[in-house]
Design an enzyme around this catalytic site. Structure first.
Site, short mmCIF file in Angstrom:
data_model
loop_
_atom_site.label_atom_id
_atom_site.label_comp_id
_atom_site.label_asym_id
_atom_site.label_seq_id
_atom_site.Cartn_x
_atom_site.Cartn_y
_atom_site.Cartn_z
CB THR A 91 16.52 -7.45 13.06
OG1 THR A 91 17.11 -9.01 12.47
CG2 THR A 91 15.17 -7.25 13.55
CD GLU B 47 13.50 -7.27 17.07
OE1 GLU B 47 14.43 -6.23 17.02
OE2 GLU B 47 14.80 -8.32 16.51
CE LYS C 251 27.90 -12.95 31.46
NZ LYS C 251 27.15 -13.83 29.97
CD1 TRP D 146 27.52 -10.69 34.47
CD2 TRP D 146 25.81 -9.90 33.80
NE1 TRP D 146 26.99 -11.93 34.08
CE2 TRP D 146 26.03 -11.20 34.05
CE3 TRP D 146 24.59 -9.44 33.53
CZ2 TRP D 146 24.63 -12.27 33.01
CZ3 TRP D 146 23.17 -9.62 33.30
CH2 TRP D 146 23.53 -11.16 32.94
P1 AMP Z 1 18.02 -2.09 15.73
O1 AMP Z 1 16.36 -3.39 16.60
O2 AMP Z 1 18.17 -2.33 15.28
O3 AMP Z 1 16.92 -0.54 16.27
O4 AMP Z 1 18.57 -2.43 17.03
C1 AMP Z 1 18.11 -1.90 18.87
C2 AMP Z 1 18.70 -2.53 19.87
O5 AMP Z 1 20.22 -1.26 20.17
C3 AMP Z 1 18.07 -2.68 21.69
O6 AMP Z 1 17.70 -4.20 21.60
C4 AMP Z 1 19.77 -2.22 22.13
O7 AMP Z 1 20.40 -3.25 22.26
C5 AMP Z 1 20.29 -1.11 21.28
N1 AMP Z 1 19.59 0.65 21.46
C6 AMP Z 1 18.81 0.93 20.81
N2 AMP Z 1 18.69 2.18 21.55
C7 AMP Z 1 19.57 2.04 23.02
C8 AMP Z 1 19.30 3.13 23.48
N3 AMP Z 1 19.23 4.03 24.53
N4 AMP Z 1 20.26 2.69 24.88
C9 AMP Z 1 21.43 1.29 24.67
N5 AMP Z 1 21.25 0.89 23.62
C10 AMP Z 1 20.28 0.83 22.78
#
Ligand code: AMP
Length: 547
Positions: free
Chosen positions: A185, A330, A439, A444
């Protein structure tokens, strides 16, 4: 009493075997890093994956060894997906957009024994090779004619390695829970952490990706994953496409509007997937040149929130259905998918849009719930929002080598770090990353909702909202805007545009026009950098409050 069904392990090689046996003439088309378009079939891809498995065996690679890649979406990278995992080794897709120090940290942490590298990233590896502690050799993913002059040590040419090997290789059978691939990640805080996928979880995730209410892939599709194969396995498409025999179109290194458009048009692409920034480039290119995409039926947008204005353009101007999806590394990564219900589909488009702008509906195989900070589950009423937790067949149960400690609660739930609502039809809406939520006076404010609203303004190319210290309210929103080329717009115009679209107390306290909004290596707005940029900034409203 046990059922009387054959025991067969869910292994990744079965995907390429199925594609080669039953969709053997279906094409895989690549814009190569060297330039020309390369075409071959699933039958060819399997043969070459087997040659690669033989080559890796000759190099001494064994079950469980980590093999790194620094590579774009190409047929050779696809062969690594099957050759490496099929052998029982672990395919470790490194993200080349990270800083070199992060790449070094990750490759050392993973203990990669070989790294397969595209021509583009050879200079990067040359610079850091002496810091790579476990790497025994580098394979440059090209042919001998394009092999560069390089200072890399123990270097091999990919095509020469393959040419020396037989196409005969018996895929080994092993436990389906064996590790198949590894993806770190991006880690906005602390070091990146590795998510270690299994053969079983990967095959189950592929079934899910193909489901009609998920991405709905079929053998009649031509799929172009713009999302990189180093970002959560191209959202599973590199596995799901062979599972259903869909044609694969791989864009290589050129992800600008023209390059992506040309491939989509030439190869009659029906389905694609990528982050909003990529689609912004494509849509701008199509608008400038008055082009359309008659063969495209749908596109998946995820990784960051898909702005409603983008969804509207795709659907009403180009007749391309948007599937707004959410997930995370994840989670392999799919968690929700924005396929509409029958009832919603029958509404006029503008009434469907609020549902399409949500992050989609929970798919089979994934459970979601929202909780407050005391772990009480919150109602699924589409209004209450809280910490989003997940568990399921393809969700991590801990990071590689135990980094980050125990990540599950007593009920095996994994905290996604997102804040969301859920409703009774299974729609999930992300209101924020927990750390980005603003906040204000104990309540929120969703930075994503504000960004979405601002993106609706015709002069706004990109918008990002961060919380800024406020002496009375703790935090208030600051809206940062990149304007579209040649467009002029003032703070007052933006405020007037937002008025009535969001709650009064959500109105940003200021608007700042910036040249650029920083992005992470996976295309998300980098709020940490933006906050750093504005660390000495004071809101105009802060002064009045302090007086
Ligand atoms: P990654 O593991 O780098 O793909 O990041 C995952 C994170 O990306 C998620 O926990 C979200 O915070 C964000 N994310 C993924 N898809 C979306 C979406 N469609 N809208 C908003 N946030 C998203």
């Amino acid at each position: 009493m046990l059922g009387l069904i054959q025991e067969k392990q869910l292994l990744i090689h079965t995907l390429i075997d199925y594609a080669a046996d039953y969709h053997g003439r279906t094409e895989i088309v690549t814009r190569t890093v060297e330039g020309p378009i390369h075409r071959y079939t699933y039958a060819d891809a399997r043969q070459r994956s087997k040659q690669l498995a033989n080559a890796l065996t000759r190099l001494g690679v064994k079950l469980g060894d980590r093999i790194g890649t620094l590579a774009w979406n190409t047929h050779r990278h696809l062969e690594c997906y099957y050759g490496v995992s099929g052998l029982g080794a672990v395919l470790h897709t490194l993200n080349p957009r990270l800083f070199p120090e992060q790449i070094v940290y990750i490759a050392n942490h993973a203990e990669d024994s070989y790294i397969f590298v595209d021509l583009t990233f050879v200079p990067l590896l040359e610079k850091v090779q002496d810091e790579l502690k476990s790497v025994k050799g580098i394979v440059v993913m090209t042919d001998s004619a394009h092999m560069p002059q390089t200072t890399l040590k123990n270097v091999h040419c990919y095509e020469d390695l393959l040419a020396a090997e037989s196409t005969e290789f018996e895929w080994p059978e092993f436990d389906e829970k064996t590790a198949s691939s590894l993806c770190y990640t991006s880690g906005t805080t602390g070091n990146p952490k590795g998510v270690l996928y299994q053969h079983r979880s990967t095959v189950l995730h592929s079934f899910a990706a193909c489901m009609g209410d998920c991405l709905g892939l079929t053998s009649r599709d031509a799929v172009l994953p713009v999302v990189p194969m180093f970002h959560a396995n191209a959202w599973g498409l590199a596995y799901a496409a062979p599972m259903c025999g869909a044609k694969l179109v791989l864009p290589g290194k050129d992800l600008d509007g023209k390059s992506v458009y040309d491939l989509m048009a030439d190869e009659k692409v029906t389905m694609s997937a990528g982050v909003p920034t990529v689609w912004l480039m494509l849509l701008n290119y199509m608008e400038e040149h008055g082009l359309g995409l008659p063969d495209m039926s749908r596109t998946v947008i995820g990784g960051s929130a898909a702005p409603a204005s983008m969804i509207r353009t795709f659907e009403t101007k180009y007749d391309v259905t948007v599937i707004h999806a959410w997930g995370m590394t994840e989670m392999s990564p799919l968690g929700t998918s924005g396929v509409m219900t029958k009832a919603i589909e029958q509404l006029p488009f503008e009434e469907q849009l609020p549902y399409k702008a949500k992050q989609g509906r929970v798919i089979y195989g994934v459970e979601l719930k929202i909780t407050d900070d005391e772990d009480n589950e919150l109602p699924r009423d589409g209004v209450a929002f809280g910490n989003l937790l997940t568990r399921g067949y393809w969700i991590t149960n801990g990071y590689f080598k135990g980094e980050g400690g125990n990540v599950l609660d007593n009920g095996n739930w994994f905290n996604t770090g997102d804040v969301a609502t859920l409703d009774e039809d299974g729609f999930m809406t992300i209101t924020d990353r927990a750390k980005d939520v603003i906040k204000s006076g104990g309540e929120w404010i969703s930075s994503i909702d504000l960004e979405n609203a601002a993106m609706g303004h015709p002069a706004v190319a990109e918008a990002a909202v961060i919380g800024i210290f406020h002496p009375k309210w703790d935090e208030r929103p600051l809206l940062c805007i990149v304007t579209k080329a040649g467009k002029d717009v003032s703070k007052d115009d933006i405020m007037a545009f937002l008025d009535g679209k969001i709650a009064k107390w959500w109105m940003p306290d200021d608007v700042q026009f910036v040249d650029e909004i920083p992005h992470t290596a996976t295309g998300k707005i980098q709020k940490t950098t933006l906050r750093e940029q504005f660390k000495d900034y004071t809101l105009p409203t802060a002064q009045t409050a302090a007086d």
